[in-house]
Write a protein that holds these residues in place. Structure first.
Motif, PDB file in Angstrom:
ATOM      1  N   SER A   1     -13.514   8.136   4.222  1.00  0.00           N
ATOM      2  CA  SER A   1     -13.784   7.042   5.148  1.00  0.00           C
ATOM      3  C   SER A   1     -14.911   6.169   4.619  1.00  0.00           C
ATOM      4  O   SER A   1     -14.868   4.940   4.727  1.00  0.00           O
ATOM      5  CB  SER A   1     -14.151   7.604   6.523  1.00  0.00           C
ATOM      6  OG  SER A   1     -14.381   6.564   7.450  1.00  0.00           O
TER       7      SER A   1
ATOM      8  N   ARG B   1     -13.540   3.856   2.040  1.00  0.00           N
ATOM      9  CA  ARG B   1     -12.772   2.757   2.629  1.00  0.00           C
ATOM     10  C   ARG B   1     -13.689   1.656   3.140  1.00  0.00           C
ATOM     11  O   ARG B   1     -13.456   0.476   2.928  1.00  0.00           O
ATOM     12  CB  ARG B   1     -11.897   3.280   3.770  1.00  0.00           C
ATOM     13  CG  ARG B   1     -11.077   2.199   4.476  1.00  0.00           C
ATOM     14  CD  ARG B   1     -10.053   2.811   5.404  1.00  0.00           C
ATOM     15  NE  ARG B   1     -10.686   3.578   6.454  1.00  0.00           N
ATOM     16  CZ  ARG B   1     -11.099   3.031   7.615  1.00  0.00           C
ATOM     17  NH1 ARG B   1     -10.960   1.733   7.809  1.00  0.00           N
ATOM     18  NH2 ARG B   1     -11.654   3.773   8.547  1.00  0.00           N
ATOM     19  N   HIS B   2     -14.793   2.052   3.794  1.00  0.00           N
ATOM     20  CA  HIS B   2     -15.684   1.047   4.363  1.00  0.00           C
ATOM     21  C   HIS B   2     -16.502   0.333   3.301  1.00  0.00           C
ATOM     22  O   HIS B   2     -17.060  -0.734   3.572  1.00  0.00           O
ATOM     23  CB  HIS B   2     -16.622   1.704   5.393  1.00  0.00           C
ATOM     24  CG  HIS B   2     -15.901   2.151   6.625  1.00  0.00           C
ATOM     25  ND1 HIS B   2     -15.174   1.286   7.415  1.00  0.00           N
ATOM     26  CD2 HIS B   2     -15.790   3.375   7.211  1.00  0.00           C
ATOM     27  CE1 HIS B   2     -14.646   1.954   8.438  1.00  0.00           C
ATOM     28  NE2 HIS B   2     -15.003   3.226   8.329  1.00  0.00           N
TER      29      HIS B   2
ATOM     30  N   ASP C   1      -5.338  -7.066   1.457  1.00  0.00           N
ATOM     31  CA  ASP C   1      -6.604  -6.398   1.161  1.00  0.00           C
ATOM     32  C   ASP C   1      -6.352  -4.934   0.835  1.00  0.00           C
ATOM     33  O   ASP C   1      -5.451  -4.294   1.389  1.00  0.00           O
ATOM     34  CB  ASP C   1      -7.563  -6.505   2.353  1.00  0.00           C
ATOM     35  CG  ASP C   1      -7.995  -7.943   2.609  1.00  0.00           C
ATOM     36  OD1 ASP C   1      -7.993  -8.734   1.647  1.00  0.00           O
ATOM     37  OD2 ASP C   1      -8.322  -8.264   3.773  1.00  0.00           O
ATOM     38  N   GLU C   2      -7.164  -4.400  -0.073  1.00  0.00           N
ATOM     39  CA  GLU C   2      -7.015  -3.002  -0.476  1.00  0.00           C
ATOM     40  C   GLU C   2      -7.457  -2.088   0.658  1.00  0.00           C
ATOM     41  O   GLU C   2      -8.398  -2.383   1.389  1.00  0.00           O
ATOM     42  CB  GLU C   2      -7.869  -2.731  -1.721  1.00  0.00           C
ATOM     43  CG  GLU C   2      -7.586  -1.409  -2.393  1.00  0.00           C
ATOM     44  CD  GLU C   2      -6.147  -1.321  -2.864  1.00  0.00           C
ATOM     45  OE1 GLU C   2      -5.389  -0.559  -2.248  1.00  0.00           O
ATOM     46  OE2 GLU C   2      -5.783  -2.015  -3.819  1.00  0.00           O
ATOM     47  N   ILE C   3      -6.745  -0.990   0.836  1.00  0.00           N
ATOM     48  CA  ILE C   3      -7.126  -0.002   1.845  1.00  0.00           C
ATOM     49  C   ILE C   3      -6.925   1.401   1.288  1.00  0.00           C
ATOM     50  O   ILE C   3      -6.189   1.602   0.330  1.00  0.00           O
ATOM     51  CB  ILE C   3      -6.316  -0.150   3.147  1.00  0.00           C
ATOM     52  CG1 ILE C   3      -4.831   0.166   2.884  1.00  0.00           C
ATOM     53  CG2 ILE C   3      -6.488  -1.502   3.769  1.00  0.00           C
ATOM     54  CD1 ILE C   3      -4.011   0.304   4.145  1.00  0.00           C
TER      55      ILE C   3
ATOM     56  N   CYS D   1      -4.467   4.316  -6.406  1.00  0.00           N
ATOM     57  CA  CYS D   1      -3.521   3.199  -6.353  1.00  0.00           C
ATOM     58  C   CYS D   1      -2.250   3.431  -7.160  1.00  0.00           C
ATOM     59  O   CYS D   1      -1.209   2.854  -6.862  1.00  0.00           O
ATOM     60  CB  CYS D   1      -4.210   1.928  -6.844  1.00  0.00           C
ATOM     61  SG  CYS D   1      -5.587   1.418  -5.804  1.00  0.00           S
TER      62      CYS D   1
ATOM     63  N   LEU E   1     -15.123  -0.760   0.480  1.00  0.00           N
ATOM     64  CA  LEU E   1     -14.231  -1.603  -0.315  1.00  0.00           C
ATOM     65  C   LEU E   1     -14.608  -3.073  -0.151  1.00  0.00           C
ATOM     66  O   LEU E   1     -14.986  -3.490   0.903  1.00  0.00           O
ATOM     67  CB  LEU E   1     -12.782  -1.381   0.110  1.00  0.00           C
ATOM     68  CG  LEU E   1     -12.201  -0.031  -0.285  1.00  0.00           C
ATOM     69  CD1 LEU E   1     -10.802   0.128   0.325  1.00  0.00           C
ATOM     70  CD2 LEU E   1     -12.104   0.110  -1.795  1.00  0.00           C
TER      71      LEU E   1
ATOM     72  N   PRO F   1      -5.613   4.967   2.926  1.00  0.00           N
ATOM     73  CA  PRO F   1      -4.977   5.429   4.164  1.00  0.00           C
ATOM     74  C   PRO F   1      -5.580   6.735   4.666  1.00  0.00           C
ATOM     75  O   PRO F   1      -4.935   7.775   4.704  1.00  0.00           O
ATOM     76  CB  PRO F   1      -3.516   5.618   3.728  1.00  0.00           C
ATOM     77  CG  PRO F   1      -3.628   6.020   2.290  1.00  0.00           C
ATOM     78  CD  PRO F   1      -4.797   5.249   1.737  1.00  0.00           C
ATOM     79  N   ASP F   2      -6.848   6.691   5.092  1.00  0.00           N
ATOM     80  CA  ASP F   2      -7.522   7.933   5.442  1.00  0.00           C
ATOM     81  C   ASP F   2      -6.972   8.586   6.712  1.00  0.00           C
ATOM     82  O   ASP F   2      -6.850   9.808   6.785  1.00  0.00           O
ATOM     83  CB  ASP F   2      -9.037   7.724   5.547  1.00  0.00           C
ATOM     84  CG  ASP F   2      -9.415   6.567   6.443  1.00  0.00           C
ATOM     85  OD1 ASP F   2      -8.566   5.688   6.662  1.00  0.00           O
ATOM     86  OD2 ASP F   2     -10.556   6.546   6.925  1.00  0.00           O
TER      87      ASP F   2
ATOM     88  N   HIS G   1       2.070   0.026   4.474  1.00  0.00           N
ATOM     89  CA  HIS G   1       1.660  -0.948   5.482  1.00  0.00           C
ATOM     90  C   HIS G   1       2.699  -2.065   5.508  1.00  0.00           C
ATOM     91  O   HIS G   1       2.899  -2.749   4.507  1.00  0.00           O
ATOM     92  CB  HIS G   1       0.270  -1.507   5.149  1.00  0.00           C
ATOM     93  CG  HIS G   1      -0.231  -2.487   6.149  1.00  0.00           C
ATOM     94  ND1 HIS G   1      -0.546  -3.784   5.843  1.00  0.00           N
ATOM     95  CD2 HIS G   1      -0.458  -2.349   7.494  1.00  0.00           C
ATOM     96  CE1 HIS G   1      -0.949  -4.413   6.932  1.00  0.00           C
ATOM     97  NE2 HIS G   1      -0.906  -3.569   7.938  1.00  0.00           N
TER      98      HIS G   1
ATOM     99  N   HIS H   1       0.825  -1.211   0.000  1.00  0.00           N
ATOM    100  CA  HIS H   1       0.000   0.000   0.000  1.00  0.00           C
ATOM    101  C   HIS H   1       0.860   1.263   0.000  1.00  0.00           C
ATOM    102  O   HIS H   1       0.851   2.060   0.933  1.00  0.00           O
ATOM    103  CB  HIS H   1      -0.936   0.026   1.209  1.00  0.00           C
ATOM    104  CG  HIS H   1      -1.825  -1.172   1.319  1.00  0.00           C
ATOM    105  ND1 HIS H   1      -2.633  -1.572   0.288  1.00  0.00           N
ATOM    106  CD2 HIS H   1      -2.014  -2.060   2.316  1.00  0.00           C
ATOM    107  CE1 HIS H   1      -3.301  -2.666   0.660  1.00  0.00           C
ATOM    108  NE2 HIS H   1      -2.931  -2.983   1.873  1.00  0.00           N
TER     109      HIS H   1
END
Length: 390
Positions: A384, A387-388, A225-227, A276, A390, A229-230, A206, A194
């Motif tokens: 955010s 992110r949730h 897993d994709e994230i 990305c 994803l 970085p918020d 990460h 990431h």
């Protein structure tokens, strides 16, 4: 080196544990030669650096190799012992077809891997040449950096210089890059995932650590897993709002003030949305994204191809500078499609379905700090939410 020719056969210093007396007797009765150039080598039995073979001074070896440090020798031995539990591994084999000698040659499920443990800085051309050589033999090269190259600046924040990016790789069927580091002191392999840049060399990343017994196949083929970085982004953006602009940004600041009457520190939140493929550029992401935004605002609507062509123009003008990578570099269309997907999710981009075109949602440009901070708060809420989802 940890191997040499003795009586036409390879002699390894890590096949068994030798005492000083055993090796001292051996070097007084036998000669050792380089498997590549066939010139005589010296068996070094010092007290500080582990026992190893070295070419004599002013000797030119046909297989290029930089001087080996104690860290390099220790790490190479550790990695050998790690891999021999998983498959067939050779230490420093000379490949005559390409006149190269990888640190390790590992075979797993019929696939060959050249493992290079890189502790020193070497010319970019040597890296590219070695990679091309392995490709000729259908050998996949895996470069593991010494932990001396890893500079941690804070929680999930690292300095990654241009040299280290030569060794980035991506997971199968993915452009997601990662970097590998090995520390012989704690016998730990670290994978940085990431990689989101905030500047040319400072990245959110990460880190995942592995130890002997963990599968190399898992390390190389299982992407995390994709994230987004918020939390990190919030910290970085808050710092950006407070810092003084660097002197090299003078021309960009002047352009920004002429067009929007705002100072650099009050750029709209949208230009900080991470995507990305941000790692593909050495230019700070907010710079080329601001230029792309200004162009998009002037368009009634645009296609992905339009945006990709404009990004190419920014590259040509030196506004977006591509990073030099050793693996496949995503195309401009890949870059704008990925960025567009995040902008759509956050509501900053509107898709005109009938025409398959896009337009930018209204953007807040203001010179009032209170208003831009309110905009940042809403921006973080939207990020955010992305992110949730994803």
């Amino acid at each position: 080196m940890l191997t040499a020719l003795m009586n036409t056969k390879i002699f390894s210093l890590i096949r068994k544990t030798y005492t000083f007396e055993e090796l001292d007797r051996l070097r007084s009765t036998h000669s050792f030669y380089c498997p590549a150039c066939k010139q005589q080598m010296e068996l070094k039995l010092g007290k500080i650096k582990r026992y190893h073979f070295a070419h004599r001074k002013k000797t030119a070896c046909e297989s290029y190799s930089e001087p080996e440090t104690e860290r390099h020798l220790a790490g190479k031995e550790d990695l050998y012992q790690w891999l021999e539990k998983e498959g067939e591994v050779q230490l420093e084999p000379f490949l005559p077809e390409i006149r190269q000698r990888p640190d390790l040659l590992f075979t797993m499920n019929g696939k060959r891997y050249a493992i290079e443990y890189q502790c020193s800085v070497i010319p970019r051309e040597h890296v590219a040449s070695r990679i091309r050589g392995y490709e000729k033999l259908n050998i996949q090269s895996i470069w593991i950096l010494g932990s001396n190259h890893l500079k941690r600046l804070g929680p999930s924040e690292y300095r990654i210089p241009s040299f280290s990016w030569l060794f980035a790789r991506h997971f199968p069927r993915s452009f997601t890059p990662y970097l590998l580091y090995y520390c012989p002191e704690n016998k730990q392999l670290l994978r940085l995932n990431h990689l989101y840049p905030f500047s040319g060399q400072i990245f959110f990343a990460h880190a995942v650590s592995f130890r002997q017994g963990d599968s190399l196949k898992h390390i190389l083929q299982n992407p995390p897993d994709e994230i987004l970085p918020d939390r990190w982004l919030k910290s970085r953006l808050n710092r950006f709002r407070k810092r003084l602009p660097p002197k090299e940004m003078t021309a960009f600041q002047q352009m920004l003030y002429v067009k929007k009457r705002v100072p650099l520190a009050l750029l709209p939140s949208i230009v900080f949305i991470p995507s990305c493929f941000d790692y593909c550029f050495e230019t700070e992401p907010y710079l080329w994204k601001t230029s792309l935004l200004l162009w998009a605002e002037e368009c009634i609507s645009f296609t992905v191809q339009d945006a990709a062509e404009y990004l190419f123009q920014l590259e040509r003008d030196g506004i977006a500078v591509r990073r030099q990578l050793s693996f496949a570099n995503p195309s401009n269309q890949d870059v704008v499609e990925d960025l567009g997907s995040w902008l759509l999710k956050a509501g900053f981009l509107v898709f005109m379905e009938n025409e398959k075109r896009y337009r930018i949602a209204p953007v807040i440009w203001t010179d009032r700090i209170e208003r831009i901070l309110d905009s940042d708060t809403e921006f973080f809420r939207l990020i955010s939410g992305c992110r949730h989802n994803l």
